[in-house]
Design an enzyme around this catalytic site. Structure first.
Site, PDB file in Angstrom:
ATOM      1  N   ASP A 147      -5.313   4.349  -3.616  1.00 54.75           N
ATOM      2  CA  ASP A 147      -5.199   4.430  -2.168  1.00 54.75           C
ATOM      3  C   ASP A 147      -3.793   4.170  -1.650  1.00 54.75           C
ATOM      4  O   ASP A 147      -3.591   4.013  -0.440  1.00 54.75           O
ATOM      5  CB  ASP A 147      -6.185   3.444  -1.512  1.00 54.75           C
ATOM      6  CG  ASP A 147      -7.632   3.861  -1.736  1.00 54.75           C
ATOM      7  OD1 ASP A 147      -7.924   5.060  -1.579  1.00 54.75           O
ATOM      8  OD2 ASP A 147      -8.455   2.992  -2.080  1.00 54.75           O
ATOM      9  N   GLY A 148      -2.813   4.125  -2.543  1.00 61.93           N
ATOM     10  CA  GLY A 148      -1.423   3.968  -2.108  1.00 61.93           C
ATOM     11  C   GLY A 148      -1.172   2.677  -1.366  1.00 61.93           C
ATOM     12  O   GLY A 148      -0.449   2.659  -0.362  1.00 61.93           O
ATOM     13  N   CYS A 189      14.565   2.988   4.369  1.00 65.41           N
ATOM     14  CA  CYS A 189      13.315   3.672   4.005  1.00 65.41           C
ATOM     15  C   CYS A 189      13.283   5.114   4.482  1.00 65.41           C
ATOM     16  O   CYS A 189      12.377   5.868   4.103  1.00 65.41           O
ATOM     17  CB  CYS A 189      12.124   2.895   4.549  1.00 65.41           C
ATOM     18  SG  CYS A 189      11.807   1.353   3.646  1.00 65.41           S
ATOM     19  N   ASP A 228       2.018  -2.730   5.572  1.00 63.10           N
ATOM     20  CA  ASP A 228       3.252  -2.891   6.332  1.00 63.10           C
ATOM     21  C   ASP A 228       3.767  -1.528   6.760  1.00 63.10           C
ATOM     22  O   ASP A 228       3.446  -0.495   6.178  1.00 63.10           O
ATOM     23  CB  ASP A 228       4.310  -3.715   5.594  1.00 63.10           C
ATOM     24  CG  ASP A 228       4.810  -3.099   4.309  1.00 63.10           C
ATOM     25  OD1 ASP A 228       4.231  -2.094   3.840  1.00 63.10           O
ATOM     26  OD2 ASP A 228       5.793  -3.616   3.757  1.00 63.10           O
ATOM     27  N   GLY A 276      17.899  -9.057 -13.220  1.00 64.73           N
ATOM     28  CA  GLY A 276      17.667  -7.720 -12.712  1.00 64.73           C
ATOM     29  C   GLY A 276      18.174  -6.656 -13.655  1.00 64.73           C
ATOM     30  O   GLY A 276      18.409  -6.896 -14.845  1.00 64.73           O
ATOM     31  N   ASP A 333       5.985  -6.260   0.768  1.00 66.54           N
ATOM     32  CA  ASP A 333       4.823  -5.676   0.092  1.00 66.54           C
ATOM     33  C   ASP A 333       3.860  -6.743  -0.407  1.00 66.54           C
ATOM     34  O   ASP A 333       2.638  -6.535  -0.414  1.00 66.54           O
ATOM     35  CB  ASP A 333       5.277  -4.812  -1.089  1.00 66.54           C
ATOM     36  CG  ASP A 333       5.844  -3.480  -0.653  1.00 66.54           C
ATOM     37  OD1 ASP A 333       5.609  -3.073   0.498  1.00 66.54           O
ATOM     38  OD2 ASP A 333       6.528  -2.833  -1.468  1.00 66.54           O
ATOM     39  N   ASP A 378      10.815  -2.125  -4.621  1.00 69.29           N
ATOM     40  CA  ASP A 378      11.313  -1.363  -3.481  1.00 69.29           C
ATOM     41  C   ASP A 378      12.838  -1.400  -3.487  1.00 69.29           C
ATOM     42  O   ASP A 378      13.436  -2.463  -3.694  1.00 69.29           O
ATOM     43  CB  ASP A 378      10.795  -1.958  -2.165  1.00 69.29           C
ATOM     44  CG  ASP A 378      10.498  -0.885  -1.128  1.00 69.29           C
ATOM     45  OD1 ASP A 378      11.353  -0.008  -0.936  1.00 69.29           O
ATOM     46  OD2 ASP A 378       9.414  -0.931  -0.515  1.00 69.29           O
TER      47      ASP A 378
END
Length: 336
Positions: free
Chosen positions: A55-56, A25, A231, A146, A98, A75
């Site tokens: 608000d993200g 990250c 998180d 995927g 998440d 992610d």
């Protein structure tokens, strides 16, 4: 064995962290730049959208019928460890987080892959995918396919769909003043991951933390009647707390001595293994932070450390996890 086959010994010699410009990250676009990029994209009027861009928050929440909300998130990132299997495990746990951070149950996941074919053997990718699949199995979440692209740097992650009761969501805009702040995992993995990239020295404690699911913590938060959580990932503890406090219209006080650290993190900070992502995090949040007597620049860098697959930051006490501060009326974050 085929003449050009790659063995497990060959794979173990590959330092994946050397194939990406960042790691985990810490390779996120800086929060200030990201907010500027998405400015003006919120305010969707679809009545089914419970939580959107405004608000993200950690995932989107859409009401599909009475009593059922669907959660959606994605992610992915570059390697933060050299072991391909561990990278896959960490990336999967991070993506699933998440959903847990919103109080949801992950239902299905799909892989997201960018791979430098011709540079890294496909056998390495197999190990990455195997790691992701094993963590998804622990979560009870099937991985059903995927999307892959040929890419200069290796990237891996997941898009995850989950479900939740719309009246039992954990949101980052639901914090109230006068409540304890709970953190469910220690911080410092960004420092340890940067040390791995620079020295090749792995941190078993960091890997253990990053591969641990936030499932139990989310269930404990819901059982305790909590409504506000997020998180702690790439924007660091201070960054994610700032986003939650700002969205909720509250302030916060953090007790630096109460914040738990992963084994080796203090030494990595002392030795200077601070990532560029962490410094950008602190630059972004600094105008909203006041440091009390005895709080050093290193303390602030630690609290801004870019986490990967970090714990939950919950407003309200959650039994079994440490309290690191409290919410207050007003705005901004005081570190004491």
């Amino acid at each position: 064995m085929e003449p050009n086959a790659t063995t497990r010994d060959d794979i173990s010699q590959i330092r994946l962290t050397q194939y990406g410009h960042g790691g985990g990250c810490a390779c996120k676009i800086p929060p200030g730049e990201l907010e500027e990029a998405v400015r003006g994209l919120g305010g969707q009027t679809n009545p089914g959208v419970i939580v959107g861009l405004d608000d993200g928050d950690d995932a989107a929440a859409v009401l599909v019928r009475d009593g059922l909300a669907v959660l959606s998130t994605a992610d992915f990132f570059t390697p933060m460890v050299d072991d391909a299997y561990d990278w896959g495990r960490i990336a999967a746990a991070n993506a699933l987080s998440d959903i847990y951070a919103m109080g949801g149950i992950p239902v299905v996941a799909i892989n997201l892959v960018g791979w430098p074919r011709g540079v890294l053997p496909m056998e390495v990718l197999t190990e990455v995918l195997r790691g992701g699949l094993d963590v998804a199995r622990l979560a009870g979440t099937p991985v059903i396919g995927g999307h892959t692209i040929d890419n200069p740097e290796p990237i891996y992650g997941m898009a995850v769909t989950g479900t939740a009761h719309p009246d039992r969501l954990l949101r980052n805009d639901a914090a109230q003043p006068g409540l304890p702040i709970t953190l469910t995992k220690p911080i410092g993995v960004g420092l340890l991951n940067n040390r791995v990239k620079q020295t090749g020295e792995p941190s078993p404690a960091a890997i253990e933390s990053m591969t641990s699911l936030n499932k139990d913590a989310a269930e404990a938060a819901l059982a305790a009647g909590r409504t506000a959580a997020t998180d702690v990932t790439g924007f660091g503890l201070l960054g994610h707390l700032h986003k939650m406090a700002r969205a909720s219209g509250v302030g916060a006080v953090i007790d630096r001595a109460a914040v738990p650290l992963i084994e080796g993190a203090a030494e990595a900070l002392r030795d200077g293994y601070v990532s560029g992502g962490t410094r950008r995090n602190l630059d972004w949040v600094r105008p909203h932070v006041s440091a009390g007597a005895g709080i050093t620049e290193d303390d602030l860098l630690l609290l801004a450390d870019a986490q990967t697959s970090g714990g939950l930051l919950v407003v309200g006490e959650v039994p079994g996890y440490p309290v690191i501060g409290e919410t207050v009326s007003g705005s901004g974050i005081a570190v004491r």
